[in-house]
Design an enzyme around this catalytic site. Sequence first.
Site, PDB file in Angstrom:
ATOM      1  N   VAL A  60     -28.295  19.418  13.588  1.00 44.09           N
ATOM      2  CA  VAL A  60     -28.085  20.476  14.094  1.00 44.09           C
ATOM      3  C   VAL A  60     -28.825  21.080  15.328  1.00 44.09           C
ATOM      4  O   VAL A  60     -28.969  21.196  16.362  1.00 44.09           O
ATOM      5  CB  VAL A  60     -27.322  21.579  13.409  1.00 44.09           C
ATOM      6  CG1 VAL A  60     -28.013  22.782  13.145  1.00 44.09           C
ATOM      7  CG2 VAL A  60     -26.173  22.571  14.725  1.00 44.09           C
ATOM      8  N   TYR A  61     -30.024  20.353  14.819  1.00 42.39           N
ATOM      9  CA  TYR A  61     -31.582  20.803  15.653  1.00 42.39           C
ATOM     10  C   TYR A  61     -31.638  19.749  16.919  1.00 42.39           C
ATOM     11  O   TYR A  61     -31.656  19.420  16.242  1.00 42.39           O
ATOM     12  CB  TYR A  61     -32.735  20.693  14.606  1.00 42.39           C
ATOM     13  CG  TYR A  61     -32.722  21.658  13.417  1.00 42.39           C
ATOM     14  CD1 TYR A  61     -32.249  22.395  12.845  1.00 42.39           C
ATOM     15  CD2 TYR A  61     -33.690  20.605  12.494  1.00 42.39           C
ATOM     16  CE1 TYR A  61     -32.099  23.192  11.492  1.00 42.39           C
ATOM     17  CE2 TYR A  61     -33.966  22.115  11.190  1.00 42.39           C
ATOM     18  CZ  TYR A  61     -33.338  22.612  10.621  1.00 42.39           C
ATOM     19  OH  TYR A  61     -33.244  23.471  10.038  1.00 42.39           O
ATOM     20  N   SER A  62     -31.301  20.890  18.006  1.00 43.30           N
ATOM     21  CA  SER A  62     -31.212  20.762  19.178  1.00 43.30           C
ATOM     22  C   SER A  62     -30.381  19.758  19.288  1.00 43.30           C
ATOM     23  O   SER A  62     -30.158  17.987  20.076  1.00 43.30           O
ATOM     24  CB  SER A  62     -32.456  19.447  20.001  1.00 43.30           C
ATOM     25  OG  SER A  62     -33.318  20.737  19.451  1.00 43.30           O
ATOM     26  N   LEU A  63     -29.018  19.556  19.012  1.00 46.27           N
ATOM     27  CA  LEU A  63     -27.842  18.868  18.566  1.00 46.27           C
ATOM     28  C   LEU A  63     -28.659  17.388  18.466  1.00 46.27           C
ATOM     29  O   LEU A  63     -27.364  16.310  19.260  1.00 46.27           O
ATOM     30  CB  LEU A  63     -27.474  18.638  19.418  1.00 46.27           C
ATOM     31  CG  LEU A  63     -26.449  20.369  19.899  1.00 46.27           C
ATOM     32  CD1 LEU A  63     -25.460  20.991  21.554  1.00 46.27           C
ATOM     33  CD2 LEU A  63     -25.578  20.477  18.785  1.00 46.27           C
TER      34      LEU A  63
END
Length: 326
Positions: A60-63
């Site tokens: 989920v980090y920066s998608l």
Amino acid sequence: MDYVKLGRTGLDVSRICLGCMSYGDPKRGTHAWSLNEDSSRPFIKKALDMGINFFDTANVYSLGASEEILGRALKDYARREEIVIATKVHGKMHPGPNGSGLSRKAIMTEIDQSLQRLQTDYVDLYQIHRFDYQTPLEETLEALHDVVKAGKARYIGASSMHAWQFMKALALSERHGWSRFVTMQNYLNLLYREEEREMLPLCQSEGVAVIPWSPLARGRLARPWHQDTVRSESDHFAKTLYGATEPTDHPIVEEVSRIAANHGVGMAQVALAWVLQKNPVVAPIIGATKIHHLDDAVAALGLILSPEEIDRLEGPYVPHSVLGFQ
């Protein structure tokens, strides 16, 4: 660099883990303060040069951009067998149904996509980012076991949850003969010590390695009290963690500053040294957006706080509301 076994496993990890949430695409996801790829790569290279072999990210980090950046950098700078890659699953990756959570469908989809972004056949540690109240725990645990048996992950871990939830997961894995969580990535620092009540003793008893997130309280323990940064001004999640406790947190930060001055080191070294001396902490996950952040983190390994200094750091603490599970 110091290395230690990851809990009861045979895996050797550096005592500092580089968290990669800060490396991504400011235009993707919710981390507008993240560094782009060109700015991120020097930190990954520096970490490797310093002997750090443990890297943590999440889908989920920066998608997904964080995984992409980490994967390309490690492919250029390191040998796969010498590094330990950890990533996580749970957060919202696309709109509509099945875009998040810990269902079998989500896990099986997200592990493949994470591997593709990281440009690797397997991750060393695959972690559930949060507890999923909408999915039967047995479904999640069996799916994670199948990920391990398929060779897509070497070990599995968990992140912030209640101690009873974690113990239930360990017991279910034991009952069914499934792969067991070997790590707990929880929220622990001098400004938030509620994990000392149940989670840390549980992990100590069960041989689970603790790899805390936010050991510097999102930078609050690394700088004077009223000194702001771009991230501190735009990090809305941080406001939910610390906004209500500023009056009681301030004296702790001041004590960190005094002890750091006595040792002639930066505040971050003192705050990290405190975390490193907590059992069963194996490797705090540190974020670095300035090169000296890495220098401070590694230097903290050599700073031993006296019992009197620990008492001074811990003395001002008052109980906090339970946080970090969001």
